[in-house]
Design an enzyme around this catalytic site. Structure first.
Site, PDB file in Angstrom:
ATOM      1  N   ASP A  12     -54.152 -70.457  26.330  1.00 31.25           N
ATOM      2  CA  ASP A  12     -53.634 -70.673  27.685  1.00 31.25           C
ATOM      3  C   ASP A  12     -53.491 -69.335  28.412  1.00 31.25           C
ATOM      4  O   ASP A  12     -53.161 -69.291  29.602  1.00 31.25           O
ATOM      5  CB  ASP A  12     -52.329 -71.480  27.683  1.00 31.25           C
ATOM      6  CG  ASP A  12     -51.207 -70.802  26.925  1.00 31.25           C
ATOM      7  OD1 ASP A  12     -51.448 -69.745  26.310  1.00 31.25           O
ATOM      8  OD2 ASP A  12     -50.074 -71.341  26.943  1.00 31.25           O
ATOM      9  N   SER A  13     -53.812 -68.236  27.705  1.00 29.23           N
ATOM     10  CA  SER A  13     -53.962 -66.930  28.366  1.00 29.23           C
ATOM     11  C   SER A  13     -55.005 -67.032  29.480  1.00 29.23           C
ATOM     12  O   SER A  13     -55.070 -66.158  30.344  1.00 29.23           O
ATOM     13  CB  SER A  13     -54.383 -65.861  27.347  1.00 29.23           C
ATOM     14  OG  SER A  13     -55.500 -66.302  26.607  1.00 29.23           O
ATOM     15  N   ASP A  72     -55.370 -74.314  22.955  1.00 30.09           N
ATOM     16  CA  ASP A  72     -53.930 -74.248  23.174  1.00 30.09           C
ATOM     17  C   ASP A  72     -53.402 -75.482  23.880  1.00 30.09           C
ATOM     18  O   ASP A  72     -54.017 -75.972  24.834  1.00 30.09           O
ATOM     19  CB  ASP A  72     -53.596 -73.044  24.066  1.00 30.09           C
ATOM     20  CG  ASP A  72     -53.077 -71.858  23.276  1.00 30.09           C
ATOM     21  OD1 ASP A  72     -52.691 -72.028  22.101  1.00 30.09           O
ATOM     22  OD2 ASP A  72     -53.050 -70.753  23.849  1.00 30.09           O
ATOM     23  N   LYS A 128     -53.358 -75.503  19.082  1.00 31.60           N
ATOM     24  CA  LYS A 128     -52.304 -74.514  18.798  1.00 31.60           C
ATOM     25  C   LYS A 128     -51.137 -74.799  19.726  1.00 31.60           C
ATOM     26  O   LYS A 128     -51.328 -75.100  20.894  1.00 31.60           O
ATOM     27  CB  LYS A 128     -52.824 -73.088  19.009  1.00 31.60           C
ATOM     28  CG  LYS A 128     -51.743 -72.017  18.804  1.00 31.60           C
ATOM     29  CD  LYS A 128     -52.312 -70.614  18.685  1.00 31.60           C
ATOM     30  CE  LYS A 128     -52.643 -69.970  19.995  1.00 31.60           C
ATOM     31  NZ  LYS A 128     -51.484 -69.846  20.932  1.00 31.60           N
ATOM     32  N   GLU A 162     -46.870 -73.472  20.532  1.00 28.08           N
ATOM     33  CA  GLU A 162     -45.908 -72.385  20.336  1.00 28.08           C
ATOM     34  C   GLU A 162     -44.557 -72.934  19.885  1.00 28.08           C
ATOM     35  O   GLU A 162     -44.117 -73.977  20.362  1.00 28.08           O
ATOM     36  CB  GLU A 162     -45.737 -71.609  21.652  1.00 28.08           C
ATOM     37  CG  GLU A 162     -47.022 -70.951  22.122  1.00 28.08           C
ATOM     38  CD  GLU A 162     -46.841 -70.157  23.407  1.00 28.08           C
ATOM     39  OE1 GLU A 162     -45.700 -70.009  23.896  1.00 28.08           O
ATOM     40  OE2 GLU A 162     -47.870 -69.683  23.933  1.00 28.08           O
ATOM     41  N   GLU A 167     -47.239 -63.275  16.870  1.00 28.32           N
ATOM     42  CA  GLU A 167     -47.484 -62.406  18.023  1.00 28.32           C
ATOM     43  C   GLU A 167     -46.324 -61.437  18.224  1.00 28.32           C
ATOM     44  O   GLU A 167     -45.159 -61.850  18.306  1.00 28.32           O
ATOM     45  CB  GLU A 167     -47.695 -63.258  19.298  1.00 28.32           C
ATOM     46  CG  GLU A 167     -47.935 -62.388  20.537  1.00 28.32           C
ATOM     47  CD  GLU A 167     -48.536 -63.119  21.725  1.00 28.32           C
ATOM     48  OE1 GLU A 167     -48.893 -64.299  21.614  1.00 28.32           O
ATOM     49  OE2 GLU A 167     -48.647 -62.464  22.782  1.00 28.32           O
TER      50      GLU A 167
HETATM   51  O1  KIV Z   1     -53.252 -67.813  24.787  1.00 29.74           O
HETATM   52  C1  KIV Z   1     -53.695 -66.988  23.975  1.00 29.74           C
HETATM   53  O2  KIV Z   1     -54.735 -66.333  24.195  1.00 29.74           O
HETATM   54  C2  KIV Z   1     -52.960 -66.792  22.741  1.00 29.74           C
HETATM   55  C3  KIV Z   1     -53.305 -65.590  21.927  1.00 29.74           C
HETATM   56  C4  KIV Z   1     -52.775 -64.378  22.588  1.00 29.74           C
HETATM   57  C5  KIV Z   1     -52.825 -65.720  20.526  1.00 29.74           C
HETATM   58  O3  KIV Z   1     -52.110 -67.549  22.437  1.00 29.74           O
END
Ligand code: KIV
Length: 275
Positions: A44-45, A83, A113, A115, A182
């Site tokens: 989600d970056s 994510d 993924k 969090e 992280e």
């Molecule tokens: O969103 C992302 O790119 C991430 C990585 C920084 C692990 O969660």
């Protein structure tokens, strides 16, 4: 060989390092895949590096599905992990399963993924029960940026370090096949790595993790809004892109592009007959 949640666990048993990079589009995914990287994370970056938000909070399920499906078309051997965006799973276990399912069905993700630690263990269990592999993510979890008061290193004090260790054990117990650590101190990341049987994937967590992940725009020096201490710039692609864009502008303006070899031919007597 196709990377899967199973091969991730096997890699840890064999002591083989795992590599993961983000990608958000088809062309980049192909390049990452062809480089032999084990997993592609549609992080989600993307909210920050692709869409220009100041954090990841505004990213939607539609954004994630759109980018995940594009990456899926380019990722042949890499495991595709997508994510779960902010508020797609925190609201309930039911929402977590439904939205994880959408990332798989519509975004063609092979794992998701999310969090968090203890507070998302029920969510992880339910998603895994639906046959969707889950990568957990603890330490600096960017979706909690407002609660943390900024993008800060986590787990420095004794209580915080113990909590992170407990969380790593808890997400393993809940069924996660791997866990991203992280921005946690190197010594703590090593302790966690030795304490769980699932692979730890570090970002800002030192070399003692079982694998590493980076945002590709960071490691190619393409994103300049933030420069995290833990990033190594493996190439100056941003500078090269700018140079190439400027060279294109110069060539168009001075008439050297397009040249003859970039043009298409025809019988030019036809032109003479046009009126
Ligand atoms: O969103 C992302 O790119 C991430 C990585 C920084 C692990 O969660």
């Amino acid at each position: 060989m196709k990377n899967t949640a199973i091969t991730f666990r096997e890699a840890k048993q064999k002591g083989e390092k795992l590599t993961m990079l983000t990608a958000y589009d088809y062309s980049t995914a192909k390049l990452v895949d062809e480089a032999g990287i084990n997993a592609i994370l549609v992080g989600d970056s993307l909210g920050m590096v692709m869409l220009g938000y100041e954090d990841t909070l505004s990213v939607t399920m539609e954004d994630m599905i759109h980018h995940s499906a594009a990456v899926a078309r380019g990722a042949k051997s890499a495991l595709l992990i997508t994510d779960m965006p902010f508020m797609s799973y925190q609201t309930s276990v039911y929402d977590a399963v439904v939205n994880a399912g959408r990332l798989v069905k519509e975004g063609r993700a092979q794992a998701v993924k999310l969090e968090g630690g203890l507070e998302v263990c029920e969510h992880i269990k339910a998603i895994v029960k639906a046959s969707i592999p889950v990568c957990a993510h603890i330490g600096l979890t960017p979706q909690s940026v407002n609660a943390f008061g900024g993008f800060k290193v986590q787990g420095k004090g004794e209580a915080a370090a113990q909590r992170l260790l407990d969380e790593a054990r808890a997400v393993e117990e809940a069924g996660a096949f791997s866990v991203v650590l992280e921005c946690v101190p190197q010594a703590l990341a090593e302790k966690i790595t030795q304490s769980v049987s699932i692979p730890t994937i570090g970002i800002g967590a030192g070399a003692g993790c079982d694998g590493q992940v980076l945002v590709y725009q960071d490691m190619l020096a393409m994103y300049s809004d933030m420069a995290p201490k833990f990033v190594r710039q493996f190439a100056q692609v941003g500078a090269q892109m700018k140079e190439a864009f400027a060279a294109y502008k110069t060539a168009v303006c001075d008439g050297t592009f397009p040249a003859q070899e970039h043009t298409f031919k025809m019988d030019e007597t036809i032109i003479d007959r046009l009126y």
